[in-house]
Design an enzyme around this catalytic site. Sequence first.
Site, PDB file in Angstrom:
ATOM      1  N   ASP A   1      93.849  17.625  37.586  1.00 12.98           N
ATOM      2  CA  ASP A   1      92.465  17.841  38.019  1.00 12.98           C
ATOM      3  C   ASP A   1      91.719  16.513  37.920  1.00 12.98           C
ATOM      4  OD1 ASP A   1      90.256  19.555  38.873  1.00 12.98           O
ATOM      5  OD2 ASP A   1      89.401  19.151  36.910  1.00 12.98           O
ATOM      6  N   SER A   2      90.573  16.461  38.562  1.00 14.59           N
ATOM      7  CA  SER A   2      89.760  15.250  38.496  1.00 14.59           C
ATOM      8  C   SER A   2      89.079  15.089  37.144  1.00 14.59           C
ATOM      9  CB  SER A   2      88.698  15.266  39.603  1.00 14.59           C
ATOM     10  OG  SER A   2      87.831  16.376  39.442  1.00 14.59           O
TER      11      SER A   2
ATOM     12  N   CYS B   1      92.642  20.820  41.151  1.00 15.54           N
ATOM     13  CA  CYS B   1      91.425  20.277  41.742  1.00 15.54           C
ATOM     14  C   CYS B   1      91.280  20.832  43.157  1.00 15.54           C
ATOM     15  CB  CYS B   1      91.501  18.755  41.779  1.00 15.54           C
ATOM     16  SG  CYS B   1      90.096  17.956  42.589  1.00 15.54           S
TER      17      CYS B   1
ATOM     18  N   GLU C   1      81.313  18.286  33.239  1.00 13.96           N
ATOM     19  CA  GLU C   1      81.958  17.107  32.661  1.00 13.96           C
ATOM     20  C   GLU C   1      81.191  16.591  31.446  1.00 13.96           C
ATOM     21  OE1 GLU C   1      84.853  15.249  33.376  1.00 13.96           O
ATOM     22  OE2 GLU C   1      85.387  17.063  34.463  1.00 13.96           O
TER      23      GLU C   1
ATOM     24  N   CYS D   1      85.670  25.579  42.926  1.00 11.96           N
ATOM     25  CA  CYS D   1      85.938  24.390  42.118  1.00 11.96           C
ATOM     26  C   CYS D   1      86.311  24.876  40.735  1.00 11.96           C
ATOM     27  CB  CYS D   1      84.697  23.489  42.058  1.00 11.96           C
ATOM     28  SG  CYS D   1      84.885  22.058  40.953  1.00 11.96           S
TER      29      CYS D   1
ATOM     30  N   HIS E   1      85.864  23.587  37.948  1.00 11.85           N
ATOM     31  CA  HIS E   1      84.827  23.363  36.945  1.00 11.85           C
ATOM     32  C   HIS E   1      83.863  24.548  36.867  1.00 11.85           C
ATOM     33  CE1 HIS E   1      86.165  19.190  37.372  1.00 11.85           C
ATOM     34  NE2 HIS E   1      85.440  18.861  36.316  1.00 11.85           N
TER      35      HIS E   1
END
Length: 291
Positions: A11-12, A74, A153, A200, A202
Amino acid sequence: MSDPRPIGVFDSGVGGLTVLSEILRRSPGESTIYLGDNERAPYGTRTDEEVRAFSTEALDALVDRDVKAIVVACNTSTAVALTLFRRRYDLPILGVVRPGAVTAALTTRNRRVGVIATPATVRSHAYFAAIKDENPAVEVYEHATPAFVPLVEAGRLSGPEVEAAVAEGLAPLLGERDSAGEFVFPLPASARIDTLLLGCTHYPLLRPIISSVAGDAVAIVDSATATASALSELLAINGLEAPADRQPAASPPAHLQLTTGDVGSFRSVAGRLFGDAFLDVEPIELTAVAS
């Protein structure tokens, strides 16, 4: 036939840990290596060329560690480069778009699905195409919510500012005007979306606030559970499951997290989000420079 090698998960940033959590719940005997490209996150506001270059570097690093399969957790990378990955690597590559799209298509009752995702994922129309492939009668409304990934994040999952950002991001999909005074689609309440797909990895970490803003009439779908189930089937079909006689007490599976960013920051955010489940973190350096 079995294979004790680890599963690679990419993942990013930290968002893919939502997928990793479901993989470990669904397949507790499997070992894993997780790579988060936190140094260059978020991917969703980058060009397709950057996403492909950065993602390829990360997957190369996982392949070098002899993983038996890779989950591209991701959504942006899946949407932009999954076909490239499958041509490049001689091992099973699973993305997160199609499992989530199938679940959304099966969940909707009025055949109107909203998708929130990063700008790059929305630009690719990957979810639109995948949902239409599953059920052409479903109406799909895609909307970019670039403010959400930086919140996650940073480990910011609650509070008035986060609630305001989520409400602003969802407003156009819920029949309200955006900051420019426009609707995504000006439909009456009876004809609005009844399913919201979190496009996403996240975003599930903001799910309590998203659910509160969307209301009880809107079903929330994310791809983590569906992806973990699809991975389990993929491993079984290819004879890649961990040995059945692996006993957690005697020969426990191993789990490692790698980050291109600051190890302390990754460990801190992962700890706040997941407790002590993902604290075995090591640094990794990838060569391309973020602009």
